[in-house]
Scaffold this motif. Structure first.
Motif, PDB file in Angstrom:
ATOM      1  N   ARG A 612       1.106  -3.724  -3.936  1.00 29.04           N
ATOM      2  CA  ARG A 612       1.425  -5.143  -3.762  1.00 29.04           C
ATOM      3  C   ARG A 612       2.933  -5.359  -3.667  1.00 29.04           C
ATOM      4  O   ARG A 612       3.416  -6.174  -2.871  1.00 29.04           O
ATOM      5  CB  ARG A 612       0.845  -5.951  -4.922  1.00 29.04           C
ATOM      6  N   LEU A 613       3.696  -4.626  -4.473  1.00 27.09           N
ATOM      7  CA  LEU A 613       5.155  -4.754  -4.427  1.00 27.09           C
ATOM      8  C   LEU A 613       5.706  -4.280  -3.091  1.00 27.09           C
ATOM      9  O   LEU A 613       6.583  -4.924  -2.503  1.00 27.09           O
ATOM     10  CB  LEU A 613       5.777  -3.954  -5.571  1.00 27.09           C
ATOM     11  N   VAL A 614       5.198  -3.153  -2.604  1.00 24.73           N
ATOM     12  CA  VAL A 614       5.660  -2.641  -1.312  1.00 24.73           C
ATOM     13  C   VAL A 614       5.345  -3.639  -0.208  1.00 24.73           C
ATOM     14  O   VAL A 614       6.164  -3.886   0.687  1.00 24.73           O
ATOM     15  CB  VAL A 614       5.014  -1.273  -1.017  1.00 24.73           C
ATOM     16  N   GLY A 615       4.156  -4.255  -0.273  1.00 27.67           N
ATOM     17  CA  GLY A 615       3.787  -5.241   0.730  1.00 27.67           C
ATOM     18  C   GLY A 615       4.624  -6.505   0.675  1.00 27.67           C
ATOM     19  O   GLY A 615       4.763  -7.209   1.677  1.00 27.67           O
ATOM     20  N   ALA A 616       5.214  -6.812  -0.499  1.00 26.04           N
ATOM     21  CA  ALA A 616       6.018  -8.027  -0.648  1.00 26.04           C
ATOM     22  C   ALA A 616       7.486  -7.816  -0.305  1.00 26.04           C
ATOM     23  O   ALA A 616       8.243  -8.785  -0.226  1.00 26.04           O
ATOM     24  CB  ALA A 616       5.907  -8.547  -2.081  1.00 26.04           C
ATOM     25  N   LEU A 617       7.899  -6.572  -0.091  1.00 29.11           N
ATOM     26  CA  LEU A 617       9.286  -6.308   0.285  1.00 29.11           C
ATOM     27  C   LEU A 617       9.548  -6.800   1.709  1.00 29.11           C
ATOM     28  O   LEU A 617       8.610  -6.996   2.494  1.00 29.11           O
ATOM     29  CB  LEU A 617       9.573  -4.815   0.199  1.00 29.11           C
ATOM     30  N   PRO A 618      10.819  -7.003   2.085  1.00 28.50           N
ATOM     31  CA  PRO A 618      11.121  -7.313   3.489  1.00 28.50           C
ATOM     32  C   PRO A 618      10.532  -6.256   4.413  1.00 28.50           C
ATOM     33  O   PRO A 618      10.662  -5.059   4.151  1.00 28.50           O
ATOM     34  CB  PRO A 618      12.655  -7.315   3.526  1.00 28.50           C
ATOM     35  N   GLN A 619       9.867  -6.678   5.442  1.00 21.27           N
ATOM     36  CA  GLN A 619       9.170  -5.756   6.340  1.00 21.27           C
ATOM     37  C   GLN A 619       9.914  -5.590   7.654  1.00 21.27           C
ATOM     38  O   GLN A 619      10.592  -6.518   8.100  1.00 21.27           O
ATOM     39  CB  GLN A 619       7.758  -6.278   6.587  1.00 21.27           C
ATOM     40  N   PRO A 620       9.826  -4.429   8.301  1.00 22.28           N
ATOM     41  CA  PRO A 620       9.102  -3.223   7.917  1.00 22.28           C
ATOM     42  C   PRO A 620       9.749  -2.530   6.708  1.00 22.28           C
ATOM     43  O   PRO A 620      10.942  -2.696   6.454  1.00 22.28           O
ATOM     44  CB  PRO A 620       9.196  -2.328   9.157  1.00 22.28           C
ATOM     45  N   SER A 621       8.970  -1.750   5.986  1.00 26.19           N
ATOM     46  CA  SER A 621       9.464  -1.103   4.772  1.00 26.19           C
ATOM     47  C   SER A 621       9.035   0.354   4.760  1.00 26.19           C
ATOM     48  O   SER A 621       8.131   0.767   5.488  1.00 26.19           O
ATOM     49  CB  SER A 621       8.920  -1.817   3.535  1.00 26.19           C
ATOM     50  N   LEU A 622       9.717   1.131   3.922  1.00 28.14           N
ATOM     51  CA  LEU A 622       9.298   2.511   3.677  1.00 28.14           C
ATOM     52  C   LEU A 622       9.091   2.690   2.187  1.00 28.14           C
ATOM     53  O   LEU A 622       9.689   1.988   1.365  1.00 28.14           O
ATOM     54  CB  LEU A 622      10.296   3.528   4.228  1.00 28.14           C
ATOM     55  N   TYR A 623       8.240   3.654   1.840  1.00 28.86           N
ATOM     56  CA  TYR A 623       7.989   3.980   0.444  1.00 28.86           C
ATOM     57  C   TYR A 623       8.022   5.489   0.302  1.00 28.86           C
ATOM     58  O   TYR A 623       7.437   6.214   1.115  1.00 28.86           O
ATOM     59  CB  TYR A 623       6.638   3.435  -0.012  1.00 28.86           C
ATOM     60  N   VAL A 624       8.704   5.959  -0.743  1.00 34.15           N
ATOM     61  CA  VAL A 624       8.824   7.392  -1.009  1.00 34.15           C
ATOM     62  C   VAL A 624       8.119   7.679  -2.322  1.00 34.15           C
ATOM     63  O   VAL A 624       8.500   7.135  -3.363  1.00 34.15           O
ATOM     64  CB  VAL A 624      10.300   7.831  -1.088  1.00 34.15           C
ATOM     65  N   GLY A 625       7.082   8.502  -2.289  1.00 35.89           N
ATOM     66  CA  GLY A 625       6.330   8.830  -3.496  1.00 35.89           C
ATOM     67  C   GLY A 625       5.703  10.197  -3.381  1.00 35.89           C
ATOM     68  O   GLY A 625       5.479  10.706  -2.279  1.00 35.89           O
TER      69      GLY A 625
END
Length: 760
Positions: A612-625
């Protein structure tokens, strides 16, 4: 089938399926069009790479048998989401399918081309021999047209039945048109045949399709990479432990999980304490002590003694199973760019056919002989075949991938280049991503009257053979300090007892008793010690015969270069976020070390909250995990990146994989993506200009089909040459990369001018 009720209306629902028999994106569009014509279906979205179909509409319209019948009418098969084994088999079969046809097309097509070149060059002594060689050219073209080109015809027929013709319909018309005109010319006694046109069309497009398949399909197994329970478990049956298949376990059954094993199902701890590694689910760097009555989840590893688990969720209904299902839903939805590309493909092929018919009609009206008019129409179809357009993006992606590989970055999907180049926000997991993933000793505090060497020597004896993560970190620190336990010293330990979640009690042969463990446990033994360090640090205390000797503060430090990389991304205008399942103190302490504000740190977040947090960030976004707990965030983000050492689930779910430690590869990947996207755009412009010019010439004057094919090859070569610049270009790195308009990247400038917002 997997389904859910839409949140906005009780009458609307969504259902998830898998579609078999897809050959290309045109097939996906045909299935969507076929389903959207059914009563009660409001929309259908088919994700071609994963063959996952999302259908929305009224609940009564989503019956699987009705949808399957509609899909079957145009030659495809609909069923539930694929199992892991089925997905593996599909990927391998598609690759073999394409390679075999490409080999046949190259082997036989080579002789067709040689025969055609001899005829065109006028190298034969008489017309009779040219006629024979023309028949030979057709004979060698037959396996290529009949077998290698069969997938194009099948896809063309299916898309025509769905009234959604695509590129395959255009390719089929061009190929069969070239063969038909050639056979007519042979019947008329002419050796000026066009079998080589059909062969080159199929050969080039098969090569492009193989590139697309290898690039797009290999990274789409994330949905099947999550934890799966073992085939057999130990269940209590009439007072005895018996082995049984996990499928027959019912809620309320009790299972025994030995030390080192992974919990097979969700449940509640019933007997004894447990020490569980929850990193796969929560990202916590330290194990958690669980008491009887605590809920535990499948996928966690038992670090303590044997435990008794009362099952609350059977196979297929556990938390990780629900994560897998949510990933299906996430990947099946299409973004705006994909929808725009689909709309473009919907009218391109009919436009080319209409232009070919127009050219044929105008040529006849102008008094051109019927044979020449057909050749002109064929040239228009051949020119319109999207070889250069189809290769523009994959070739640039491959060239960029090669350059990225030299920098330790692997792009698993060519579309990732375009997505990553435009990101506006970057989110990072903590444990295993920004930190090594294992605790390390940050400081040693020694009692005033104790010699440091004595403390380290006794700590080595107390921690020997312990498998607790903090004890292993202590042993690594002691080895770095040059402190080891000799064989004689090891024999001096007469008894060692480990208490899960508390510590370790060791008896030496001289009668001394060592206690190595948590502050609370030593306090229970009546041992008091001074307070040191911050709440964000873990702590191990050592005592001997009821007397405190010293303390070891343990925690996580960022990987080298992490702070500099984050600062560079911030200076380029990206919004940053640190999202972790670890406790608040550890996350905020690491954030301060890396220069992140408290507003950019989000501790104690579940996998669903991370998404949910990743989806609420300014888009487009990247996530590293790096863990299973990150796969939902990786699927939610526009681009997912897996660091070195990531779990198989994270690697399979990520569009980018780093092959070197640290996150410097994130900046390199972003920089390379921006360069690659520019080349992709240039390729598309080149191929677009080619199509506009070539179609105009083919429609206005007589151009032999072979010349049209050669022009198509020249267009493809120009795209290849432009893509090769990515491999030839030697740059200083991301810091030297200019902006899109030629200006250096700067905070808040250009396309990276964003508004950072607080996400709750």
């Amino acid at each position: 089938m997997t389904s859910s009720t839409h949140s906005e209306s009780r009458d609307l629902a969504e259902a998830l399926f898998s579609v078999q028999g897809l050959w290309c994106t045109s097939c996906a569009l045909a299935v969507e069009a076929q389903l959207e014509r059914l009563p009660g279906v409001t929309s259908a979205s088919l994700h071609y790479p994963s063959a996952t179909l999302l259908v929305c509409g009224h609940a009564e319209a989503l019956d699987e048998s009705v949808l399957a019948s509609a899909v079957r009418r145009i030659g495809y098969r609909l069923g539930p989401p694929e199992a892991a084994g089925d997905a593996e088999a599909r990927l391998e079969k598609e690759s073999r399918y394409l390679i075999l046809r490409l080999l046949i097309a190259a082997s036989f097509g080579m002789w067709t081309m040689i025969a055609s070149l001899l005829i065109y060059a006028g190298a034969l002594p008489d017309a009779g021999l040219e006629q024979v060689l023309a028949w030979v050219s057709g004979a060698f073209a037959l396996p290529v047209v009949a077998y290698a080109g069969l997938p194009f015809y099948r896809a063309a027929w299916r898309t025509l039945r769905a009234r959604r013709p695509g590129m395959d319909a255009l390719v089929s018309l061009g190929t069969l048109g070239a063969v038909g005109v050639s056979l007519w010319l042979l019947y008329q006694g002419s050796a000026e045949v066009y079998f080589d046109t059909a062969v080159m069309l199929i050969l080039l497009l098969l090569a492009g399709r193989l590139v697309e398949t290898l690039c797009r399909h290999r990274g789409l197994r994330a949905l099947h990479a999550l934890h799966t329970p073992p085939a057999d478990v130990r269940r209590r049956d009439r007072g005895r432990w018996r082995s049984c298949p996990v499928e027959v376990v019912a809620p309320g059954d009790c299972l025994c999980v030995d030390q080192g094993e992974v919990l097979p199902l969700d449940g509640v701890l019933r007997e004894g304490e447990a020490l569980l590694d929850l990193a796969p689910l929560t990202g916590e760097s330290a194990p958690r002590r669980c008491l009887p009555g605590d809920a535990v989840a499948a996928g966690c590893r038992n670090l303590g003694g044997p435990l008794i688990l009362e099952v609350t969720a059977v196979a297929g209904e556990c938390r990780l199973d629900k994560l897998r299902e949510q990933m299906w839903w996430q990947q099946a939805r299409k973004g705006e760019l994909q929808r725009l590309a689909d709309r473009f493909a919907a009218w391109l092929s009919p436009l080319a056919v209409a232009l070919a018919l127009f050219t044929w009609g105008m040529a006849l009206l102008a008094g051109v002989p019927g044979e020449e008019a057909l050749v002109r129409a064929l040239s228009v179809l051949v020119v319109a075949c999207p070889c250069a357009v189809g290769l523009a993006v994959p070739l640039a992606g491959l060239a960029g991938s090669g350059q990225a590989l030299a920098r330790g970055v692997v792009f698993r999907d060519p579309s990732t280049f375009e997505s990553l180049a435009g990101i506006r926000a970057a989110a990072f997991d903590k444990t295993g991503t920004l930190t090594p993933g294992e605790p390390r000793v940050l400081g040693v505090n020694v009692a005033p009257d104790v010699v440091r060497a004595t403390l380290l020597s006794l700590a080595a004896k107390a921690a020997r053979d312990s498998q607790h993560p903090l004890a292993r970190a202590l042993r690594r620190h002691l080895r770095d300090e040059g402190v080891t336990v000799t064989k004689a010293e090891a024999e001096g330990v007469t008894r060692a007892e480990e208490l899960a979640g508390r510590g370790r009690r060791v008896r030496l042969d001289d009668g001394r008793e060592l206690l190595l463990g948590s502050r609370s446990w030593l306090a229970e033994q009546g041992i008091r010690a001074p307070e040191y360090g911050e709440a964000s640090s873990s702590e191990i205390l050592l005592a001997c015969d009821g007397r405190w000797l010293g303390s070891f503060a343990l925690g996580e430090q960022p990987l080298p270069g992490t702070g500099e990389t984050l600062a560079g991304l911030r200076e380029a205008g990206l919004a940053l976020a640190l999202i972790s399942g670890d406790r608040r103190g550890a996350v905020e302490s690491l954030g301060r070390t890396l220069g992140l504000s408290a507003e950019e740190c989000y501790p104690e977040r579940s996998p669903e909250a991370k998404a949910r947090l990743v989806g609420a960030l300014p888009q487009p976004s990247l996530y590293v995990g790096d863990g299973i707990n990150d796969v939902l965030g990786l699927a939610t983000a526009t681009v997912g990146i897996a660091p070195l050492g990531a779990s198989s689930a994270a690697r399979e779910g990520a569009g980018v994989v780093l092959m070197r430690p640290g996150i410097e590869g994130v900046a390199s990947a972003w920089w390379l993506a921006r360069r690659t996207r520019r080349v992709m755009r240039q390729n598309l412009v080149l191929s677009g200009l080619y199509n506009a010019l070539a179609l105009g010439l083919a429609a206005s004057m007589a151009i032999p089909p072979l010349i049209a094919v050669l022009a198509m090859v020249v267009s493809s070569l120009s795209v290849m040459g432009n893509s090769a610049r990515l491999a030839w270009h030697d740059s200083a790195g991301p810091a030297a990369e200019p902006g899109e308009a030629g200006e250096p990247l700067r905070p808040g400038g250009g396309e990276f001018a964003i508004e950072t917002k607080r996400v709750s």
